[in-house]
Scaffold this active site. Structure first.
Site, short mmCIF file in Angstrom:
data_model
loop_
_atom_site.label_atom_id
_atom_site.label_comp_id
_atom_site.label_asym_id
_atom_site.label_seq_id
_atom_site.Cartn_x
_atom_site.Cartn_y
_atom_site.Cartn_z
N ASP A 58 10.15 46.96 -23.60
CA ASP A 58 10.03 48.10 -24.42
C ASP A 58 11.34 48.82 -24.11
O ASP A 58 12.08 48.55 -23.22
CB ASP A 58 8.72 49.09 -23.81
CG ASP A 58 7.53 48.63 -23.99
OD1 ASP A 58 7.33 47.96 -25.44
OD2 ASP A 58 6.59 48.84 -23.17
N ASP A 101 5.44 48.65 -31.19
CA ASP A 101 4.27 49.86 -30.76
C ASP A 101 4.18 50.77 -32.04
O ASP A 101 3.22 51.38 -32.35
CB ASP A 101 4.53 50.39 -29.70
CG ASP A 101 4.55 49.56 -28.41
OD1 ASP A 101 3.74 48.74 -28.40
OD2 ASP A 101 5.44 49.65 -27.43
#
Length: 171
Positions: free
Chosen positions: A118, A136
């Protein structure tokens, strides 16, 4: 272009963009040694290794947990692919393509590395949002499109709650 082809194309482009972004940030730019990078007063690029799903929920610390989470992700992805295959709506096909591509991008990370990479961190003052990646964002956008479709698609009498784009009669 048929909804099936459109959804598959969106899924492939989403997966490719997610993986290219991750590979570039990690291996070309070297984000691990250069973080954090302020893109805006409210957005930083950082490097976080997430063993779970959003907000690090269902954190997979053991191999069994990782493979169980991977299996759950793949089962949900198969369900979405079947839904895409039956879809007659281009909006729903795009939404499902975003979700499928994002899910596959994160599943690949989990299978290959044991975690999901991430990078993007929103924050305003003391408020801090979780760190996320393009996959995401694609999943959230896909869910938002499905929600939009369920709330605002034209409904016909006797459709059984189906939107016109999903096989409901326009009469």
């Amino acid at each position: 272009m048929s909804p099936r082809v459109l959804g598959a194309l969106v899924a492939a482009l989403t997966l490719a963009a997610d993986q290219a972004n991750k590979l570039w940030l990690i291996f070309v730019y070297g984000i691990e040694q250069r973080q954090p990078i302020a893109l805006a007063p409210f957005l930083d690029v950082v490097y976080a290794k997430n063993p779970g799903i959003s907000y690090s929920l269902l954190s997979a610390r053991t191999d069994f947990q990782r493979y169980a989470l991977l299996g759950l992700t793949l089962a949900a992805t198969i369900f979405m692919i079947l839904w895409l295959w039956r879809s007659t709506s281009k909006l729903i096909a795009c939404a499902l393509g975003l979700i499928i591509g994002g899910a596959l991008g994160n599943a690949y990370d989990r299978a290959a590395y044991g975690f999901v990479a991430d990078f993007y961190h929103f924050h305003v003052g003391s408020f801090s949002w979780y760190v996320f990646n393009l996959a995401d964002a694609a999943i959230v956008a896909g869910v938002a499109l499905l929600l939009y479709d369920s709330l605002f698609s034209a409904r016909g009498a006797g459709t059984g709650g189906k939107s016109r784009g999903e096989g409901a009669s326009a009469l």
